[in-house]
Design an enzyme around this catalytic site. Structure first.
Site, PDB file in Angstrom:
ATOM      1  N   PRO A  89       0.816  -1.218   0.000  1.00  0.00           N
ATOM      2  CA  PRO A  89       0.000   0.000   0.000  1.00  0.00           C
ATOM      3  C   PRO A  89       0.853   1.273   0.000  1.00  0.00           C
ATOM      4  O   PRO A  89       0.350   2.346  -0.345  1.00  0.00           O
ATOM      5  CB  PRO A  89      -0.813  -0.102   1.299  1.00  0.00           C
ATOM      6  CG  PRO A  89      -0.716  -1.519   1.737  1.00  0.00           C
ATOM      7  CD  PRO A  89       0.562  -2.058   1.176  1.00  0.00           C
ATOM      8  N   GLU A 116       0.893  -7.566   8.173  1.00  0.00           N
ATOM      9  CA  GLU A 116       1.000  -6.113   8.257  1.00  0.00           C
ATOM     10  C   GLU A 116       2.069  -5.566   7.320  1.00  0.00           C
ATOM     11  O   GLU A 116       2.057  -4.394   6.968  1.00  0.00           O
ATOM     12  CB  GLU A 116       1.278  -5.672   9.695  1.00  0.00           C
ATOM     13  CG  GLU A 116       0.037  -5.656  10.564  1.00  0.00           C
ATOM     14  CD  GLU A 116      -1.145  -4.933   9.917  1.00  0.00           C
ATOM     15  OE1 GLU A 116      -1.029  -3.724   9.664  1.00  0.00           O
ATOM     16  OE2 GLU A 116      -2.170  -5.591   9.660  1.00  0.00           O
ATOM     17  N   ARG A 154      -0.971  -8.141 -21.604  1.00  0.00           N
ATOM     18  CA  ARG A 154      -1.825  -7.771 -22.740  1.00  0.00           C
ATOM     19  C   ARG A 154      -1.208  -6.671 -23.597  1.00  0.00           C
ATOM     20  O   ARG A 154      -1.690  -6.404 -24.684  1.00  0.00           O
ATOM     21  CB  ARG A 154      -3.241  -7.431 -22.301  1.00  0.00           C
ATOM     22  CG  ARG A 154      -3.357  -6.289 -21.326  1.00  0.00           C
ATOM     23  CD  ARG A 154      -4.794  -6.009 -20.948  1.00  0.00           C
ATOM     24  NE  ARG A 154      -5.540  -5.420 -22.027  1.00  0.00           N
ATOM     25  CZ  ARG A 154      -6.540  -5.999 -22.692  1.00  0.00           C
ATOM     26  NH1 ARG A 154      -6.939  -7.192 -22.387  1.00  0.00           N
ATOM     27  NH2 ARG A 154      -7.146  -5.376 -23.674  1.00  0.00           N
ATOM     28  N   ASP A 169      -7.310   0.424 -26.172  1.00  0.00           N
ATOM     29  CA  ASP A 169      -7.812   0.374 -24.807  1.00  0.00           C
ATOM     30  C   ASP A 169      -7.943   1.784 -24.246  1.00  0.00           C
ATOM     31  O   ASP A 169      -7.131   2.649 -24.534  1.00  0.00           O
ATOM     32  CB  ASP A 169      -6.849  -0.407 -23.903  1.00  0.00           C
ATOM     33  CG  ASP A 169      -7.059  -1.909 -23.999  1.00  0.00           C
ATOM     34  OD1 ASP A 169      -8.089  -2.319 -24.550  1.00  0.00           O
ATOM     35  OD2 ASP A 169      -6.188  -2.639 -23.518  1.00  0.00           O
TER      36      ASP A 169
HETATM   37  C1  9D3 Z   1      -2.868  -1.129  10.025  1.00  0.00           C
HETATM   38  C2  9D3 Z   1      -2.229  -0.785   8.716  1.00  0.00           C
HETATM   39  N1  9D3 Z   1      -2.609  -1.748   7.688  1.00  0.00           N
HETATM   40  C3  9D3 Z   1      -3.951  -1.439   7.197  1.00  0.00           C
HETATM   41  C4  9D3 Z   1      -4.120  -0.091   6.570  1.00  0.00           C
HETATM   42  C5  9D3 Z   1      -1.598  -1.657   6.616  1.00  0.00           C
HETATM   43  C6  9D3 Z   1      -1.748  -2.692   5.569  1.00  0.00           C
HETATM   44  C7  9D3 Z   1      -0.801  -3.677   5.443  1.00  0.00           C
HETATM   45  C8  9D3 Z   1      -0.901  -4.624   4.445  1.00  0.00           C
HETATM   46  C9  9D3 Z   1      -2.803  -2.665   4.659  1.00  0.00           C
HETATM   47  C10 9D3 Z   1      -2.908  -3.624   3.676  1.00  0.00           C
HETATM   48  C11 9D3 Z   1      -1.956  -4.591   3.558  1.00  0.00           C
HETATM   49  C12 9D3 Z   1      -2.053  -5.582   2.470  1.00  0.00           C
HETATM   50  N2  9D3 Z   1      -2.098  -4.921   1.149  1.00  0.00           N
HETATM   51  C13 9D3 Z   1      -1.189  -5.125   0.209  1.00  0.00           C
HETATM   52  O1  9D3 Z   1      -0.276  -5.917   0.415  1.00  0.00           O
HETATM   53  C14 9D3 Z   1      -1.264  -4.403  -1.039  1.00  0.00           C
HETATM   54  C15 9D3 Z   1      -2.153  -3.380  -1.496  1.00  0.00           C
HETATM   55  C16 9D3 Z   1      -3.269  -2.743  -0.876  1.00  0.00           C
HETATM   56  O2  9D3 Z   1      -3.685  -3.028   0.242  1.00  0.00           O
HETATM   57  N3  9D3 Z   1      -3.911  -1.765  -1.599  1.00  0.00           N
HETATM   58  C17 9D3 Z   1      -3.547  -1.402  -2.850  1.00  0.00           C
HETATM   59  N4  9D3 Z   1      -2.521  -1.963  -3.461  1.00  0.00           N
HETATM   60  C18 9D3 Z   1      -1.839  -2.942  -2.781  1.00  0.00           C
HETATM   61  S1  9D3 Z   1      -0.528  -3.763  -3.376  1.00  0.00           S
HETATM   62  C19 9D3 Z   1      -0.331  -4.676  -2.027  1.00  0.00           C
END
Ligand code: 9D3
Length: 251
Positions: A89, A116, A154, A169
């Protein structure tokens, strides 16, 4: 092109690699796709991949050792200096330009996180780039990895049946798509726009372009800013706006 994915849930990639555009690309040999599980590279008897976070708090953190071992194996197997991309994220938001960029190379290594997050020292030593797929919370990086693989594969010429498809696209052209219709001519009391039955290809082309521009203006005006419209497009969009504002609907 070769793509490696490191994930604790390889089974999630089974249907993904079997069906559709991605499935055909793999079958045709246009893309080599390898999935690796860090759990297979654990040396401890319980094969633990996660541990409690230093400093306390909820959730678990992926241990660096199994990830380092698996990534070194992947890099040894490829031996082409491919970049390692972590799905997180905290990454840059993946878009069409990024997909085109990645599709031009010889491939890459994707790491899907879970829990996490991943021990920061592993990111510092083994990861080149961090990517997100958008501003929402997922449970892990696997869906992100699939999104990137799908968007990249793609783009490769020969992967799509019709080479024009990728170029047409939405986001490749900078505007959203126009509406589509197929048989029957009347469905639920709704007719197909007359112009599409006219056989006049030039009129159809202009209608489609106008609808595409109009829908982009209504739904995603942010895209129009970077679309670089030519004179014809500007004119058609002005026509659409006038018709829309006069509440004619713009057919
Ligand atoms: C308490 C903090 N967590 C929640 C906000 C952090 C958190 C850690 C791991 C939130 C999500 C994740 C798992 N997500 C991913 O590995 C991830 C992801 C995403 O959650 N949103 C958009 N793109 C991606 S790419 C990998």
């Amino acid at each position: 092109m070769r793509i490696d994915v490191v994930t604790l849930f390889p089974v999630l990639f089974e249907p993904f690699r079997q069906y559709g555009v991605v499935g055909r690309a793999l079958t045709a040999g246009a893309v080599d796709f390898c999935v690796w599980n860090p759990r297979d590279f654990c040396r401890d008897p319980y094969r633990t991949v996660d541990d409690r976070p230093y400093g306390g708090g909820p959730g678990m953190v992926l241990r660096p050792e199994p990830l380092k071992t698996v990534l070194q194996q992947v890099k040894k197997a490829r031996a082409d200096g491919a970049r390692t991309l972590l799905l997180t994220p905290q990454g840059q938001v993946f878009d069409h330009a990024a997909a085109v960029g990645l599709s031009r190379g010889d491939g890459f290594i994707l790491v899907a996180g879970r829990y996490e997050g991943i021990d920061e020292r592993l990111i510092e030593s083994e990861v080149d780039e961090e990517w997100s797929i958008g501003d929402y919370v997922l449970s892990g990086g696997e869906l992100g990895a699939m999104v990137i693989v799908d968007a990249v594969v793609r783009q490769r010429t020969g992967v799509l049946g019709d080479a024009r498809s990728a170029a047409q696209d939405s986001f490749a052209t900078g505007v959203l798509d126009h509406e589509h219709y197929t048989r029957p001519e009347c469905f639920d009391g709704r007719a197909v726009p007359e112009v599409l039955l006219s056989g006049d290809h030039e009129r159809i082309r202009r209608w489609r372009l106008k609808r595409a521009l109009g829908r982009t203006w209504l739904r995603r005006p942010d895209l129009l800013a970077g679309a670089g419209l030519d004179g014809e497009a500007e004119t058609l969009l002005e026509e659409f706006k006038q018709e829309y504002l006069q509440n004619k609907g713009g057919q």
